[in-house]
Design a protein around this motif. Sequence first.
Motif, PDB file in Angstrom:
ATOM      1  N   SER A  29       5.522 -41.192   2.448  1.00 40.29           N
ATOM      2  CA  SER A  29       4.872 -42.495   2.293  1.00 40.29           C
ATOM      3  C   SER A  29       5.329 -43.518   3.325  1.00 40.29           C
ATOM      4  O   SER A  29       4.508 -44.257   3.870  1.00 40.29           O
ATOM      5  CB  SER A  29       5.100 -43.036   0.880  1.00 40.29           C
ATOM      6  OG  SER A  29       6.488 -43.152   0.600  1.00 40.29           O
ATOM      7  N   ASP A  58       2.979 -54.904   2.061  1.00 36.81           N
ATOM      8  CA  ASP A  58       1.604 -55.414   2.092  1.00 36.81           C
ATOM      9  C   ASP A  58       0.615 -54.350   2.570  1.00 36.81           C
ATOM     10  O   ASP A  58      -0.428 -54.657   3.125  1.00 36.81           O
ATOM     11  CB  ASP A  58       1.513 -56.664   2.980  1.00 36.81           C
ATOM     12  CG  ASP A  58       2.023 -56.410   4.399  1.00 36.81           C
ATOM     13  OD1 ASP A  58       2.326 -55.245   4.725  1.00 36.81           O
ATOM     14  OD2 ASP A  58       2.115 -57.375   5.177  1.00 36.81           O
ATOM     15  N   PHE A  59       0.950 -53.087   2.326  1.00 35.88           N
ATOM     16  CA  PHE A  59       0.108 -51.986   2.785  1.00 35.88           C
ATOM     17  C   PHE A  59      -1.021 -51.714   1.795  1.00 35.88           C
ATOM     18  O   PHE A  59      -0.838 -51.782   0.584  1.00 35.88           O
ATOM     19  CB  PHE A  59       0.955 -50.720   2.947  1.00 35.88           C
ATOM     20  CG  PHE A  59       0.179 -49.527   3.431  1.00 35.88           C
ATOM     21  CD1 PHE A  59      -0.212 -49.429   4.753  1.00 35.88           C
ATOM     22  CD2 PHE A  59      -0.164 -48.508   2.553  1.00 35.88           C
ATOM     23  CE1 PHE A  59      -0.929 -48.328   5.201  1.00 35.88           C
ATOM     24  CE2 PHE A  59      -0.869 -47.406   2.987  1.00 35.88           C
ATOM     25  CZ  PHE A  59      -1.257 -47.317   4.320  1.00 35.88           C
ATOM     26  N   SER A  60      -2.200 -51.413   2.324  1.00 29.33           N
ATOM     27  CA  SER A  60      -3.325 -50.990   1.486  1.00 29.33           C
ATOM     28  C   SER A  60      -3.983 -49.777   2.142  1.00 29.33           C
ATOM     29  O   SER A  60      -4.039 -49.665   3.369  1.00 29.33           O
ATOM     30  CB  SER A  60      -4.343 -52.123   1.314  1.00 29.33           C
ATOM     31  OG  SER A  60      -4.826 -52.562   2.574  1.00 29.33           O
ATOM     32  N   LEU A  61      -4.465 -48.874   1.313  1.00 30.42           N
ATOM     33  CA  LEU A  61      -5.024 -47.614   1.798  1.00 30.42           C
ATOM     34  C   LEU A  61      -6.381 -47.795   2.465  1.00 30.42           C
ATOM     35  O   LEU A  61      -7.237 -48.538   1.971  1.00 30.42           O
ATOM     36  CB  LEU A  61      -5.168 -46.627   0.643  1.00 30.42           C
ATOM     37  CG  LEU A  61      -3.883 -46.013   0.081  1.00 30.42           C
ATOM     38  CD1 LEU A  61      -4.189 -45.297  -1.224  1.00 30.42           C
ATOM     39  CD2 LEU A  61      -3.259 -45.055   1.081  1.00 30.42           C
ATOM     40  N   LYS A  62      -6.576 -47.078   3.566  1.00 30.13           N
ATOM     41  CA  LYS A  62      -7.873 -46.986   4.229  1.00 30.13           C
ATOM     42  C   LYS A  62      -8.443 -45.587   3.965  1.00 30.13           C
ATOM     43  O   LYS A  62      -7.704 -44.681   3.557  1.00 30.13           O
ATOM     44  CB  LYS A  62      -7.714 -47.221   5.736  1.00 30.13           C
ATOM     45  CG  LYS A  62      -7.097 -48.559   6.110  1.00 30.13           C
ATOM     46  CD  LYS A  62      -7.110 -48.776   7.607  1.00 30.13           C
ATOM     47  CE  LYS A  62      -6.212 -47.791   8.353  1.00 30.13           C
ATOM     48  NZ  LYS A  62      -4.786 -48.016   8.089  1.00 30.13           N
ATOM     49  N   ASP A  65      -6.413 -42.908   5.471  1.00 25.02           N
ATOM     50  CA  ASP A  65      -5.159 -42.641   4.770  1.00 25.02           C
ATOM     51  C   ASP A  65      -5.397 -41.700   3.585  1.00 25.02           C
ATOM     52  O   ASP A  65      -4.588 -40.809   3.309  1.00 25.02           O
ATOM     53  CB  ASP A  65      -4.536 -43.947   4.268  1.00 25.02           C
ATOM     54  CG  ASP A  65      -4.186 -44.898   5.392  1.00 25.02           C
ATOM     55  OD1 ASP A  65      -3.696 -44.421   6.429  1.00 25.02           O
ATOM     56  OD2 ASP A  65      -4.402 -46.113   5.235  1.00 25.02           O
ATOM     57  N   GLU A  83       5.250 -47.947  -5.165  1.00 21.56           N
ATOM     58  CA  GLU A  83       4.066 -47.750  -4.323  1.00 21.56           C
ATOM     59  C   GLU A  83       2.815 -47.580  -5.187  1.00 21.56           C
ATOM     60  O   GLU A  83       2.225 -46.497  -5.251  1.00 21.56           O
ATOM     61  CB  GLU A  83       4.277 -46.534  -3.413  1.00 21.56           C
ATOM     62  CG  GLU A  83       5.406 -46.747  -2.422  1.00 21.56           C
ATOM     63  CD  GLU A  83       5.831 -45.482  -1.692  1.00 21.56           C
ATOM     64  OE1 GLU A  83       6.341 -45.600  -0.572  1.00 21.56           O
ATOM     65  OE2 GLU A  83       5.667 -44.375  -2.248  1.00 21.56           O
ATOM     66  N   PHE A  85      -0.110 -48.421  -4.735  1.00 19.44           N
ATOM     67  CA  PHE A  85      -1.320 -48.099  -3.984  1.00 19.44           C
ATOM     68  C   PHE A  85      -1.581 -46.591  -3.916  1.00 19.44           C
ATOM     69  O   PHE A  85      -2.670 -46.157  -3.552  1.00 19.44           O
ATOM     70  CB  PHE A  85      -1.251 -48.690  -2.569  1.00 19.44           C
ATOM     71  CG  PHE A  85      -0.055 -48.259  -1.758  1.00 19.44           C
ATOM     72  CD1 PHE A  85      -0.066 -47.073  -1.040  1.00 19.44           C
ATOM     73  CD2 PHE A  85       1.084 -49.056  -1.698  1.00 19.44           C
ATOM     74  CE1 PHE A  85       1.024 -46.671  -0.289  1.00 19.44           C
ATOM     75  CE2 PHE A  85       2.187 -48.670  -0.946  1.00 19.44           C
ATOM     76  CZ  PHE A  85       2.159 -47.471  -0.243  1.00 19.44           C
ATOM     77  N   GLU A 196       6.308 -60.392  -0.586  1.00 20.99           N
ATOM     78  CA  GLU A 196       4.917 -60.621  -0.955  1.00 20.99           C
ATOM     79  C   GLU A 196       4.701 -62.019  -1.539  1.00 20.99           C
ATOM     80  O   GLU A 196       3.567 -62.466  -1.690  1.00 20.99           O
ATOM     81  CB  GLU A 196       4.464 -59.566  -1.972  1.00 20.99           C
ATOM     82  CG  GLU A 196       4.486 -58.146  -1.426  1.00 20.99           C
ATOM     83  CD  GLU A 196       4.113 -57.116  -2.470  1.00 20.99           C
ATOM     84  OE1 GLU A 196       3.723 -57.528  -3.583  1.00 20.99           O
ATOM     85  OE2 GLU A 196       4.206 -55.916  -2.190  1.00 20.99           O
TER      86      GLU A 196
END
Length: 275
Positions: A29, A58-62, A65, A83, A85, A196
């Motif tokens: 990850s 501040d990660f978000s899945l694309k 990903d 995690e 997300f 955050e």
Amino acid sequence: MLFVRACLLLSLMLVLPSLSYASQKVLVSVHPLALLVKSAWPQLEVTSLVPANQSPHDFSLKPSDMRKVKQADTVIWLGPEIEPFLVNLMGQKPSQIQLSHSVKEAAHQHSDHDHHEPHLWLQPDTLVSLLLVIQNQMGLASPTAFLQQYKQWLTNSEQEFSGLKDRGFISYHDAFHPWVEYFGLKQLDVVTHNPEKPVGTRHVVEVRQILASGAAACIFVEPQFQGRLLKKLTQGLAVKRIKIDPLASLYEIKSANFISFYGQLTQQFKLCLSQ
């Protein structure tokens, strides 16, 4: 002839596991954990989900990903509390290693650390347990060479920090408290416990007062968290700023040099705390 055949068979048996390891695509990850896994088992094909220069906070899945997760043979992640997300995707992933709970269980002892600690790779006292979890769940060989290097680094760092424990410092982000606790260092305060959320004005004033008093030998700043707030904290003060990167952004995974990353952290702490 039988002896030769037996030797060939034994050689094949020894080679096959390494070939199977090398063919495994392991997705980790976060970058520093991926660097750790690759350093312990260089034969694995290891990549990270969160890019090296991006904070996982501040990660978000694309969509790309999501494809990486689905295509990986094994996914190593910290867990749902750390995690969130990844929770939905991990519910559909049979081959996964969730570290936040497993590491504490592998240690077979009560620990002062929160088992939801998001910076597991910065816990010198649980690093071996972390590797043991991965080794057992993936059926890997013991990372003997890496463990020897790690033991030597640990011995050297304990000696180097022995005369620096009375000098205080401030960290921008509360990433290093496991490191601080292990080596008995003096962290006076942190600017933020949660990147955050915005930092309150009252706390900014409190941290600035510590810096103005001269009690802190330095303030550690991270490449992921810089800007106007740092300027507000240090403007007009003769404060030593030391760059430190808990995410090992400058170390490529393929370099397999986690010990060099740890060594760099040791040197940055010494740079701060030395006269």
